[in-house]
Design a protein around this motif. Structure first.
Motif, short mmCIF file in Angstrom:
data_model
loop_
_atom_site.label_atom_id
_atom_site.label_comp_id
_atom_site.label_asym_id
_atom_site.label_seq_id
_atom_site.Cartn_x
_atom_site.Cartn_y
_atom_site.Cartn_z
N PRO A 1 0.83 -1.21 0.00
CA PRO A 1 0.00 0.00 0.00
C PRO A 1 0.87 1.26 0.00
N ARG A 2 0.27 2.35 -0.40
CA ARG A 2 0.94 3.65 -0.39
C ARG A 2 0.54 4.39 0.89
N LEU A 3 1.53 4.80 1.67
CA LEU A 3 1.27 5.51 2.93
C LEU A 3 1.37 7.01 2.68
N LEU A 4 0.28 7.73 2.98
CA LEU A 4 0.23 9.19 2.86
C LEU A 4 0.02 9.77 4.26
N VAL A 5 0.82 10.76 4.63
CA VAL A 5 0.78 11.29 5.99
C VAL A 5 0.83 12.81 5.94
N VAL A 6 0.09 13.45 6.87
CA VAL A 6 0.17 14.90 7.10
C VAL A 6 0.83 15.08 8.46
N LEU B 1 0.70 9.32 22.16
CA LEU B 1 1.68 9.11 21.08
C LEU B 1 1.65 10.20 20.02
N LEU B 2 0.47 10.47 19.48
CA LEU B 2 0.39 11.38 18.35
C LEU B 2 0.73 12.82 18.72
N ALA B 3 0.12 13.34 19.79
CA ALA B 3 0.36 14.74 20.17
C ALA B 3 1.84 15.01 20.46
N PRO B 4 2.52 14.17 21.26
CA PRO B 4 3.97 14.41 21.47
C PRO B 4 4.78 14.33 20.18
N ALA B 5 4.42 13.41 19.28
CA ALA B 5 5.17 13.28 18.03
C ALA B 5 4.99 14.52 17.15
N ILE B 6 3.77 15.05 17.06
CA ILE B 6 3.53 16.27 16.27
C ILE B 6 4.22 17.46 16.92
N GLU B 7 4.24 17.49 18.24
CA GLU B 7 4.94 18.59 18.93
C GLU B 7 6.44 18.55 18.63
N ARG B 8 7.03 17.35 18.62
CA ARG B 8 8.45 17.24 18.27
C ARG B 8 8.68 17.68 16.83
N TYR B 9 7.74 17.34 15.96
CA TYR B 9 7.87 17.78 14.57
C TYR B 9 7.82 19.30 14.47
N GLU C 1 17.06 16.16 12.34
CA GLU C 1 16.09 16.01 13.43
C GLU C 1 14.65 16.11 12.89
N LEU C 2 14.45 17.04 11.92
CA LEU C 2 13.11 17.17 11.33
C LEU C 2 12.72 15.90 10.58
N ALA C 3 13.66 15.33 9.84
CA ALA C 3 13.36 14.10 9.10
C ALA C 3 13.05 12.96 10.07
N ALA C 4 13.77 12.89 11.19
CA ALA C 4 13.49 11.84 12.18
C ALA C 4 12.11 12.03 12.80
N ALA C 5 11.75 13.30 13.09
CA ALA C 5 10.43 13.57 13.67
C ALA C 5 9.32 13.22 12.68
N GLU C 6 9.56 13.50 11.40
CA GLU C 6 8.55 13.18 10.39
C GLU C 6 8.41 11.67 10.23
N ARG C 7 9.53 10.96 10.28
CA ARG C 7 9.46 9.48 10.19
C ARG C 7 8.69 8.91 11.37
N ALA C 8 8.83 9.53 12.53
CA ALA C 8 8.11 9.04 13.71
C ALA C 8 6.60 9.18 13.52
N VAL C 9 6.16 10.32 12.95
CA VAL C 9 4.73 10.50 12.69
C VAL C 9 4.27 9.49 11.66
N ALA D 1 5.46 6.52 11.11
CA ALA D 1 5.39 5.20 11.74
C ALA D 1 4.13 5.06 12.60
N LEU D 2 3.76 6.14 13.28
CA LEU D 2 2.55 6.10 14.10
C LEU D 2 1.30 5.93 13.25
N VAL D 3 1.22 6.69 12.16
CA VAL D 3 0.05 6.58 11.28
C VAL D 3 -0.04 5.19 10.67
N GLU D 4 1.10 4.65 10.26
CA GLU D 4 1.08 3.31 9.68
C GLU D 4 0.67 2.26 10.72
#
Length: 532
Positions: free
Chosen positions: A60-65, A257-265, A287-295, A297-300
């Motif tokens: 599948p194709r993963l799309l994330v905001v 999980l989600l709120a802290p990850a978006i805050e780090r982003y 650091e930004l790329a790592a924060a985006e990867r974390a979001v 991973a959470l969405v997936e």
């Protein structure tokens, strides 16, 4: 809900397993459906968080905001979604076949048959639950009026290319999903609950994991216990093992999980903007790329279980043979898809926010007619569904005990047949009944009951043009027959006026420019909610 379904639910409670309420599959399934598992942020239905989309089960194709409140990121998400959905839709637009369609001749006003193009197949979107269909419809409305920079160079916040087109297609899929029997846009929970009855409520059936737990429960286990685990079981981190079937998220996931990850982003993105030299910028970008990867991973982690559940549901549905008349309904979907393809190609404006009086009345009449047709066709395709109609007195089956030739005053054959049945149909004087003969409805009328309680019927049509009925057109003694009190084909309603002749009490005729062309609706006005 029929009595058969009620009995099946009681049996499911007793046995601990879902019970079949259909012997055939009453919806067409494409060989290559597009599965869409959307996810939204809490508190804002139109703010997408991400989605899994694709036609391949394993890729599948993963799309994330990463930040759903950022308009640019949301537009980027919609542009990516358009890059997946539109090529899939276009893949069905070019392969066509020739078909006949009845149209009104503008010169004579008579109905004539003309040859037109009909798409050989049509796309099919499958979402996990009914709320996913509402999300598709909401996305379509939010996008189809957007203006791109090419369409309006002065637009303050232009949408990416193809986003308005995606909105038009999603709106069409959403509108078509309201037509009973349509299969262009389907919810997996509705598909499964139409073919299996569980021991839980219809509201609980909207949880895809719980519904599958009843259907997939192995021998010796209870579907109720499996469904309870699917709804409530959490892992060591306190997260649901079986997340909701989208698009809503679990509050524990949002808060922990989600709120802290978006805050780090957000902090990482702010640090990139505040970087004073190239070296620091490179560090902050990492650091930004790592924060985006974390979001991501959470969405997936929230969408992948639902993605797998949708495909398991498709596996279960494919074990049932397709109903004979499901193909006919899919042909009407193909006509609908072809018509919208032609409207888009002709450059017509997007669908209006509100239908005019004539269009709204036509849509309502179409849905009522299609619902009655669907109910009749499902009963004719499926003896289990027909059994439910027989229990309610809307049909009866039995053995023909007598068949007597008879004629009317014009010397046309009107044979009398007697049917011995254990059913209790609601028959009155000259009540019309119907049976399927070579796929066509044959009409008869109720005459009386004989001394032994048999139903005496007079056959009225489908016997040929001769003075004697054609062989096989009249039931003979010993034949088993099934008659219904409902019509197999639905008649059209009264003719409505043209939109140009709509009276002022119903909105008046549509607006047109000086040349007589319809005036399209203006795009949505900007509001304070559009600005961050």
């Amino acid at each position: 809900m029929s009595l058969i379904t009620d009995l099946a639910r009681l049996e499911a409670v007793q046995s601990g397993r879902a019970q079949a309420v259909a012997t055939v599959r009453h919806r067409h399934l494409s060989q290559r459906p597009l599965v869409l598992v959307p996810l939204i942020t809490a508190g804002e239905a139109g703010a997408p968080l991400g989605a899994l989309v694709g036609t391949e089960r394993t890729s599948p194709r993963l799309l994330v905001v990463p930040q759903p409140r950022d308009r640019d990121l949301r537009f980027a998400f919609l542009a990516e979604l358009a890059g997946v959905v539109l090529p899939y839709v276009d893949g069905f637009a070019s392969e066509v076949e020739t078909a006949e369609r009845a149209e009104t001749d503008p010169g004579t006003g008579k109905r004539v048959k003309v040859e037109v193009e009909l798409c050989a197949d049509a796309p099919q979107l499958i979402v996990p639950s009914r709320s996913g269909i509402e999300f598709v419809r909401l996305l379509g409305r939010s996008m189809r009026f957007r203006r791109t920079a090419e369409q309006d160079p002065e637009a303050p916040y232009p949408a990416p290319p193809h986003v308005p087109l995606l909105g038009r297609w999603l709106t069409h899929f959403g509108e078509r999903a309201r037509v009973p029997g349509s299969a262009l846009l389907l919810a997996m929970t509705d598909l499964l609950s139409r073919h299996w009855a569980t021991g839980q409520s219809t509201l609980e059936d909207q949880h895809l994991g719980a519904l599958l737990a009843w259907i997939e429960a192995p021998d010796g286990t209870s579907g109720a216990e499996a469904a309870l685990r699917a709804e409530l079981s959490r892992d060591a981190a306190g997260q649901l093992v079986c997340p909701p079937a989208g698009p809503a998220t679990d509050p524990a996931f949002d808060n922990q999980l989600l709120a802290p990850a978006i805050e780090r982003y957000d902090k990482a993105r702010a640090a990139v903007s505040a970087a004073e030299d190239a070296v620091e910028a490179d560090i902050r970008m990492g650091e930004l790329a790592a924060a985006e990867r974390a979001v991501h991973a959470l969405v997936e982690s929230r969408t992948r279980p639902t993605w797998d559940a949708v495909w398991r549901g498709l596996d279960a549905l494919c074990t049932l043979p397709e109903g004979p008349r499901a193909t006919e309904r899919w042909t009407r979907d193909r006509w609908s898809f072809t018509g919208h393809r032609d409207r888009v190609a002709a450059g017509e404006p997007p669908q209006p926010r509100r239908d005019d009086a004539v269009t709204a009345a036509n849509k309502l009449a179409t849905r009522e007619r299609e619902q009655a047709r669907l109910d009749a066709q499902e009963a004719l395709d499926d003896p289990l569904v027909m059994a439910g109609r027989r229990l309610t007195g809307e049909a009866f089956a039995g053995e023909v005990t007598e068949s007597v030739p008879a004629y009317n005053e014009k010397n046309r054959p009107r044979p009398l047949i007697t049917v011995r049945t254990d059913d209790a149909p609601h028959l009155g004087e000259r009540t019309m009944v119907y049976r399927s003969l070579d796929g066509k409805p044959q009409a008869a009328e109720f005459v009386s009951y004989d001394e032994e309680g048999g139903v005496v019927l007079r056959v009225l049509d489908k016997m040929g043009r001769g003075k004697e009925p054609e062989p096989g057109s009249v039931p003979e003694k010993g034949d088993t027959v099934c008659f219904t009190l409902f019509e197999h084909e639905q008649r059209g309603g009264p003719k409505l006026p043209d939109p140009e002749e709509t009276p002022w009490t119903h909105g008046g005729p549509p607006r047109t420019d000086e040349a007589g062309a319809p005036v399209p609706e203006a795009p949505d006005a900007m509001t304070s909610e559009d600005l961050l």
